[in-house]
Design a protein around this motif. Structure first.
Motif, short mmCIF file in Angstrom:
data_model
loop_
_atom_site.label_atom_id
_atom_site.label_comp_id
_atom_site.label_asym_id
_atom_site.label_seq_id
_atom_site.Cartn_x
_atom_site.Cartn_y
_atom_site.Cartn_z
N LEU A 1 -55.32 -34.98 27.33
CA LEU A 1 -56.73 -34.37 26.47
C LEU A 1 -56.09 -33.83 25.06
O LEU A 1 -56.75 -33.72 24.06
CB LEU A 1 -57.24 -33.19 27.31
CG LEU A 1 -57.87 -33.55 28.38
CD1 LEU A 1 -58.58 -32.49 29.00
CD2 LEU A 1 -59.20 -34.35 27.77
N SER B 1 -63.01 -35.57 28.31
CA SER B 1 -62.79 -35.37 29.85
C SER B 1 -61.83 -36.35 30.14
O SER B 1 -61.68 -37.53 30.00
CB SER B 1 -64.02 -35.33 30.62
OG SER B 1 -64.51 -36.51 30.47
N GLU C 1 -61.56 -41.50 31.56
CA GLU C 1 -61.57 -40.82 30.24
C GLU C 1 -62.98 -40.98 29.83
O GLU C 1 -63.61 -42.12 29.89
CB GLU C 1 -60.56 -41.33 29.56
CG GLU C 1 -59.20 -41.01 29.72
CD GLU C 1 -58.47 -41.47 28.68
OE1 GLU C 1 -58.51 -41.12 27.36
OE2 GLU C 1 -56.84 -41.57 28.98
N ASP D 1 -65.84 -39.39 26.52
CA ASP D 1 -65.99 -38.50 25.42
C ASP D 1 -67.60 -38.79 24.92
O ASP D 1 -68.14 -38.41 23.84
CB ASP D 1 -65.27 -38.65 24.24
CG ASP D 1 -65.08 -39.94 23.67
OD1 ASP D 1 -65.93 -40.69 24.14
OD2 ASP D 1 -64.51 -40.12 22.66
N ILE E 1 -67.67 -34.00 24.57
CA ILE E 1 -66.64 -33.17 25.06
C ILE E 1 -65.66 -34.40 25.81
O ILE E 1 -66.04 -35.27 26.51
CB ILE E 1 -67.24 -32.47 26.51
CG1 ILE E 1 -68.18 -31.57 26.05
CG2 ILE E 1 -66.24 -31.89 27.17
CD1 ILE E 1 -67.80 -30.52 25.07
N ILE F 1 -61.69 -32.56 37.13
CA ILE F 1 -62.35 -33.00 36.07
C ILE F 1 -61.45 -31.81 34.84
O ILE F 1 -61.98 -30.71 34.99
CB ILE F 1 -63.60 -33.22 36.07
CG1 ILE F 1 -64.34 -34.00 37.18
CG2 ILE F 1 -64.09 -33.38 34.40
CD1 ILE F 1 -65.69 -33.92 37.17
N THR G 1 -60.94 -37.58 34.53
CA THR G 1 -61.19 -37.19 35.83
C THR G 1 -60.31 -37.89 36.71
O THR G 1 -60.15 -39.08 36.44
CB THR G 1 -62.96 -37.76 36.07
OG1 THR G 1 -63.67 -37.33 35.20
CG2 THR G 1 -63.08 -37.66 37.48
N GLN H 1 -61.42 -31.09 30.80
CA GLN H 1 -62.31 -31.02 29.74
C GLN H 1 -61.71 -30.24 28.49
O GLN H 1 -61.10 -29.15 28.70
CB GLN H 1 -63.65 -30.66 30.08
CG GLN H 1 -64.33 -31.44 30.98
CD GLN H 1 -65.93 -30.84 31.47
OE1 GLN H 1 -65.90 -29.90 31.43
NE2 GLN H 1 -66.81 -32.08 31.40
N THR H 2 -61.98 -30.68 27.28
CA THR H 2 -61.85 -29.69 26.07
C THR H 2 -62.62 -30.35 25.07
O THR H 2 -63.21 -31.42 25.08
CB THR H 2 -60.37 -29.87 25.69
OG1 THR H 2 -60.21 -28.88 24.69
CG2 THR H 2 -60.07 -31.18 25.22
N ARG I 1 -62.22 -28.51 36.29
CA ARG I 1 -63.29 -28.34 37.40
C ARG I 1 -63.25 -29.01 38.48
O ARG I 1 -63.02 -30.31 38.30
CB ARG I 1 -64.57 -28.52 36.55
CG ARG I 1 -65.96 -28.25 37.45
CD ARG I 1 -67.11 -28.38 36.68
NE ARG I 1 -67.22 -29.29 35.91
CZ ARG I 1 -67.78 -30.75 36.35
NH1 ARG I 1 -68.50 -30.85 37.51
NH2 ARG I 1 -67.84 -31.69 35.53
#
Length: 359
Positions: free
Chosen positions: A294, A267, A259, A261, A265, A343, A269, A345-346, A336
């Motif tokens: 997330l 994320s 994790e 940030d 962002i 990965i 992984t 993300q938000t 992604r």
């Protein structure tokens, strides 16, 4: 709104059974201590407040309430005033707050229903932490479950999420989820307890209302046991998820996700080592688990939902080693593929409610 809280011993057998059944749900999920009740003023949440107040002495519960004005209806101040009076009659401290639903819908690029749900849960969780409550009680019932299943089916949700909302989901508990809504209204009428009717519930502008007023009646005419079948589907999904949660937890112990940030962002992984050791069924579930994580970090809830088709496409791209592919999910979450990793993300959005004070 003068109202006198009845004692359990004063209720008729059917109403006493409803209260005792609710208490059994709380005990089944080991819920006790302090509880935050989400109260809109409608029949369902009013029944929840009444049952909780009746059973609080027996279960040694500490009760608090929260009413959230979504800022969408002209009569919402009257709803807030009703809830304030109800909670005062039940001796439950109540927080009244306002949510900018339209702003959330614009930021999250979603409909007003979804925006309201996201903002409501975020504010409830924030207030729960503030007052130190152990859990949040919501008043969803069996018809709500049926509607939720149909809505998820239309969106293309994945299993087991397609089985609808959970009775227990993190800090959230829905003790009425397997009950018929008419049982709650009969209870209120028997206790001479009023409630507020939301006029927007009759509007066919919203998908949930269209399903409630057009589709569900047709299905129930075909099979009056539809509600019980929906409850059984949810129970089966819980059993299935319990197994896979344990399986995935063991896999994550050996290959934890990462994790981050640091760039603003959020994320998560998933490493190629982790994904390579999981069967396809587990990979699809760990993708969804990463999304829920997330959502928890960004908005304080586990409401992330994923379309099955998108999950399949993501997994196919990963399995074929296609790096640089981007997949978008509801609520602004993206995934992604990067070499062997996936990965998610938000962006974290702070939802601010205008606090109108405590009652």
């Amino acid at each position: 709104m003068p109202f006198s809280l009845p004692k359990l011993q004063q209720l008729n057998p059917a109403d006493a059974r409803l209260c005792l059944d609710t208490a059994k749900v709380l005990q089944e999920y080991h819920v006790g201590g302090s509880m935050l009740l989400a109260i809109s003023g409608g029949a369902d949440s009013t029944a929840l407040a009444l049952v909780a107040a009746i059973m609080a002495p027996r279960l040694d519960l500490g009760l608090s309430a929260m009413h959230i004005d979504h800022g969408l209806r002209a009569e919402s101040p009257e709803d807030a005033a009703f809830v304030a009076q109800l909670c005062a009659s039940l001796h439950i401290p109540c927080e009244i707050a306002r949510l900018d639903t339209r702003q959330i819908a614009a930021v999250r690029r979603c409909g007003l229903e979804e925006a309201g749900r996201i903002g409501r849960h975020a504010m409830l969780e924030e207030h729960r932490q503030k007052i130190g409550a152990d859990c949040i009680l919501l008043a969803h019932h069996r018809q709500d479950l049926c509607e939720d299943i149909l809505m998820r089916l239309l969106r293309g949700a994945a299993w087991p999420a397609i089985a609808g909302m959970k009775r227990k989901d993190g800090r959230i508990l829905r003790p009425f989820l397997y009950m018929a809504p008419q049982r709650l209204r009969d209870f209120l009428n028997s206790c001479s307890c009023p409630w507020r009717e939301d006029a927007s519930n009759a509007s066919l502008m919203f998908l949930r209302n269209r399903l409630r007023h057009t589709v569900l009646p047709l299905l129930e005419r075909e099979n009056p046991s539809l509600g019980r079948n929906a409850a059984n589907l949810r129970r089966l999904a819980d059993v299935d998820q319990e197994f896979w949660d344990g399986y995935i937890a063991e896999a994550l112990k050996k290959n934890p996700w990462l994790e981050d940030d640091s760039s603003g962002i959020l994320s998560v992984t998933l490493s190629g080592e982790l994904l390579a050791k999981l069967p396809r069924a587990a990979r699809l579930r760990v993708y969804h688990l990463a999304m829920r994580r997330l959502n928890q970090r960004a908005f304080g809830n586990n409401l992330a939902q994923a379309r099955t088709e998108t999950l399949f496409s993501l997994d196919a791209a990963h399995s074929c080693g296609e790096g640089g592919r981007i997949f978008e999910f509801c609520g602004g979450i993206k995934a992604r593929t990067s070499h062997k990793n996936v990965i998610f993300q938000t962006t974290k959005i702070f939802i601010e409610g205008k606090n109108n004070g405590s009652i």
